[in-house]
Write a protein that holds these residues in place. Structure first.
Motif, PDB file in Angstrom:
ATOM      1  N   GLN A 151      -4.185   1.097  -2.445  1.00  0.00           N
ATOM      2  CA  GLN A 151      -3.939   0.380  -3.925  1.00  0.00           C
ATOM      3  C   GLN A 151      -4.070   1.244  -4.938  1.00  0.00           C
ATOM      4  N   THR A 152      -2.966   1.665  -5.547  1.00  0.00           N
ATOM      5  CA  THR A 152      -2.779   2.651  -6.552  1.00  0.00           C
ATOM      6  C   THR A 152      -3.474   2.262  -7.957  1.00  0.00           C
ATOM      7  N   ARG A 153      -3.628   1.314  -8.237  1.00  0.00           N
ATOM      8  CA  ARG A 153      -4.043   0.809  -9.505  1.00  0.00           C
ATOM      9  C   ARG A 153      -5.252  -0.161  -9.514  1.00  0.00           C
ATOM     10  N   THR A 154      -6.144  -0.249 -10.328  1.00  0.00           N
ATOM     11  CA  THR A 154      -7.532  -1.064 -10.364  1.00  0.00           C
ATOM     12  C   THR A 154      -6.920  -2.571 -10.933  1.00  0.00           C
ATOM     13  N   ASN A 155      -5.903  -2.765 -11.640  1.00  0.00           N
ATOM     14  CA  ASN A 155      -5.390  -4.042 -12.054  1.00  0.00           C
ATOM     15  C   ASN A 155      -4.228  -4.510 -11.506  1.00  0.00           C
ATOM     16  N   THR A 156      -4.066  -5.251 -10.662  1.00  0.00           N
ATOM     17  CA  THR A 156      -3.003  -5.573 -10.071  1.00  0.00           C
ATOM     18  C   THR A 156      -2.694  -6.987  -9.735  1.00  0.00           C
ATOM     19  N   LEU A 157      -1.537  -7.385  -9.861  1.00  0.00           N
ATOM     20  CA  LEU A 157      -1.023  -8.943  -9.829  1.00  0.00           C
ATOM     21  C   LEU A 157      -1.698  -9.575  -8.620  1.00  0.00           C
ATOM     22  N   LEU A 158      -1.804  -8.579  -7.356  1.00  0.00           N
ATOM     23  CA  LEU A 158      -2.491  -9.284  -6.379  1.00  0.00           C
ATOM     24  C   LEU A 158      -3.276  -8.173  -5.763  1.00  0.00           C
ATOM     25  N   LYS A 159      -4.289  -8.569  -5.040  1.00  0.00           N
ATOM     26  CA  LYS A 159      -5.186  -7.489  -4.631  1.00  0.00           C
ATOM     27  C   LYS A 159      -5.320  -7.778  -3.078  1.00  0.00           C
ATOM     28  N   PRO A 160      -4.722  -6.815  -2.422  1.00  0.00           N
ATOM     29  CA  PRO A 160      -4.519  -7.144  -0.911  1.00  0.00           C
ATOM     30  C   PRO A 160      -5.843  -7.582  -0.184  1.00  0.00           C
ATOM     31  N   ASP A 161      -5.669  -8.504   0.700  1.00  0.00           N
ATOM     32  CA  ASP A 161      -7.044  -8.847   1.430  1.00  0.00           C
ATOM     33  C   ASP A 161      -7.723  -7.951   2.193  1.00  0.00           C
ATOM     34  N   TYR A 162      -6.793  -7.069   2.839  1.00  0.00           N
ATOM     35  CA  TYR A 162      -7.182  -5.826   3.388  1.00  0.00           C
ATOM     36  C   TYR A 162      -6.509  -4.580   2.959  1.00  0.00           C
ATOM     37  N   THR A 163      -7.533  -3.629   2.649  1.00  0.00           N
ATOM     38  CA  THR A 163      -6.923  -2.376   2.425  1.00  0.00           C
ATOM     39  C   THR A 163      -8.126  -1.342   2.723  1.00  0.00           C
ATOM     40  N   LEU A 164      -7.437  -0.101   3.090  1.00  0.00           N
ATOM     41  CA  LEU A 164      -8.499   1.216   3.391  1.00  0.00           C
ATOM     42  C   LEU A 164      -8.911   1.710   2.248  1.00  0.00           C
ATOM     43  N   MET A 165      -8.032   1.901   1.132  1.00  0.00           N
ATOM     44  CA  MET A 165      -8.327   2.421  -0.078  1.00  0.00           C
ATOM     45  C   MET A 165      -8.356   1.625  -1.227  1.00  0.00           C
ATOM     46  N   PRO A 166      -9.273   0.886  -1.481  1.00  0.00           N
ATOM     47  CA  PRO A 166      -9.296  -0.130  -2.602  1.00  0.00           C
ATOM     48  C   PRO A 166      -9.395   0.472  -3.891  1.00  0.00           C
ATOM     49  N   THR A 167      -9.997   1.923  -4.250  1.00  0.00           N
ATOM     50  CA  THR A 167      -9.850   2.466  -5.520  1.00  0.00           C
ATOM     51  C   THR A 167      -8.645   3.108  -5.652  1.00  0.00           C
ATOM     52  N   PRO A 168      -8.187   3.449  -6.704  1.00  0.00           N
ATOM     53  CA  PRO A 168      -6.934   4.152  -7.074  1.00  0.00           C
ATOM     54  C   PRO A 168      -6.680   5.365  -6.433  1.00  0.00           C
ATOM     55  N   THR A 169      -5.601   5.328  -5.473  1.00  0.00           N
ATOM     56  CA  THR A 169      -5.410   6.508  -4.699  1.00  0.00           C
ATOM     57  C   THR A 169      -3.875   6.298  -4.173  1.00  0.00           C
ATOM     58  N   ILE A 170      -3.346   7.605  -4.473  1.00  0.00           N
ATOM     59  CA  ILE A 170      -1.753   7.804  -4.218  1.00  0.00           C
ATOM     60  C   ILE A 170      -1.722   8.500  -2.942  1.00  0.00           C
ATOM     61  N   VAL A 171      -0.884   7.828  -2.029  1.00  0.00           N
ATOM     62  CA  VAL A 171      -1.039   8.442  -0.777  1.00  0.00           C
ATOM     63  C   VAL A 171       0.331   9.242  -0.359  1.00  0.00           C
ATOM     64  N   ARG A 172       0.336  10.408   0.108  1.00  0.00           N
ATOM     65  CA  ARG A 172       1.571  10.904   0.246  1.00  0.00           C
ATOM     66  C   ARG A 172       1.677  10.481   1.990  1.00  0.00           C
ATOM     67  N   PHE A 173       2.718   9.663   2.362  1.00  0.00           N
ATOM     68  CA  PHE A 173       2.989   9.216   3.744  1.00  0.00           C
ATOM     69  C   PHE A 173       4.067  10.221   4.369  1.00  0.00           C
ATOM     70  N   PRO A 174       3.764  10.097   5.616  1.00  0.00           N
ATOM     71  CA  PRO A 174       4.594  11.167   6.382  1.00  0.00           C
ATOM     72  C   PRO A 174       6.400  11.231   5.982  1.00  0.00           C
ATOM     73  N   TRP A 175       6.726  10.054   5.849  1.00  0.00           N
ATOM     74  CA  TRP A 175       8.201   9.739   5.409  1.00  0.00           C
ATOM     75  C   TRP A 175       8.520  10.196   3.813  1.00  0.00           C
ATOM     76  N   ALA A 176       7.551  10.632   2.929  1.00  0.00           N
ATOM     77  CA  ALA A 176       7.801  11.015   1.598  1.00  0.00           C
ATOM     78  C   ALA A 176       8.370  12.348   1.496  1.00  0.00           C
ATOM     79  N   PRO A 177       9.397  12.471   0.514  1.00  0.00           N
ATOM     80  CA  PRO A 177      10.165  13.597   0.192  1.00  0.00           C
ATOM     81  C   PRO A 177       9.326  14.902   0.313  1.00  0.00           C
ATOM     82  N   ASP A 178       8.095  14.776  -0.211  1.00  0.00           N
ATOM     83  CA  ASP A 178       7.326  16.055  -0.443  1.00  0.00           C
ATOM     84  C   ASP A 178       6.267  16.055   0.492  1.00  0.00           C
ATOM     85  N   ALA A 179       6.317  15.273   1.836  1.00  0.00           N
ATOM     86  CA  ALA A 179       5.224  15.546   2.700  1.00  0.00           C
ATOM     87  C   ALA A 179       5.310  16.835   3.146  1.00  0.00           C
TER      88      ALA A 179
END
Length: 209
Positions: free
Chosen positions: A181-209
């Protein structure tokens, strides 16, 4: 704001941990719906790590800010040093946060793929919506509302028959999951998330991975 990079092995480990979190909560989905495109990768990995194996489907909804983000990132970050990419990601996230606040999007109509309709008609009652990251929460909220409405409509005759048999407690259960979850205030908070505090993840398919 933190930035975390996941390679393919890290991503698989993260999805395994997310699957364990979901199952340990007592929720065992009949159907996993990935929000294209990043959510599809998450949904596929979750399916691998869940028992019994749920059905799998995909739905597409992309906000204008997401399209803009993809265009910006792909054009300028693929050959830049990692520290610069990190700084650009943080700046980009802040700009999109301000944009979302100033111009909130209306909830659009989403066409529901036949595969999801068929799964619902076949009795899929516990549905998990999966995405890679939740930013504003608008996309996941829209998909959740759409599927809830579709599921209520799909019950139709089956619900009528269940009620006649004294089984009125047949309400569909829809839950949401994301790696981050990349923001603290969201319209919907996921029921399940590994990173509930604001974290930007660079995933394997990202252009800058």
């Amino acid at each position: 704001m933190k930035i975390k990079t996941l390679d393919n092995n890290d991503f698989d480990d993260a999805c395994r941990a997310l699957a364990e979190m979901i199952e340990n909560s007592g929720f065992h989905p009949d159907l996993i719906v990935g929000i294209a495109t990043g959510g599809d990768y998450v949904a596929e990995r979750l399916q691998r790590h869940m028992h019994p194996t749920p059905m799998l489907a995909s739905i597409r909804l992309q906000r204008p800010s997401t399209k803009a983000k993809a265009g910006i990132v792909s054009r300028i970050v693929s050959h830049l040093p990692r520290p610069i990419c990190d700084a650009l990601r943080i700046i980009e996230s802040k700009i999109l946060t301000i944009t979302d606040r100033r111009s909130p999007s209306a909830i659009p109509q989403i066409p529901i793929p036949d595969k999801i309709k068929d799964a619902m008609a076949a009795g899929a009652k516990r549905i998990l919506i999966a995405d890679d990251a939740v930013d504003s929460g608008h996309t996941m909220l829209t998909v959740a509302k759409t599927l809830q409405t579709a599921k209520e409509q799909a019950k139709g005759q089956a619900q009528y028959e269940a009620n006649n048999q004294g089984q009125s407690n047949n309400k569909p259960e829809i839950k949401t999951a994301a790696i981050t979850q990349t923001r603290t205030n969201t319209l919907l908070k996921p029921d399940y998330t590994l990173m509930p505090t604001p974290t930007i993840v660079r995933f394997p398919w990202a252009p800058d991975a």
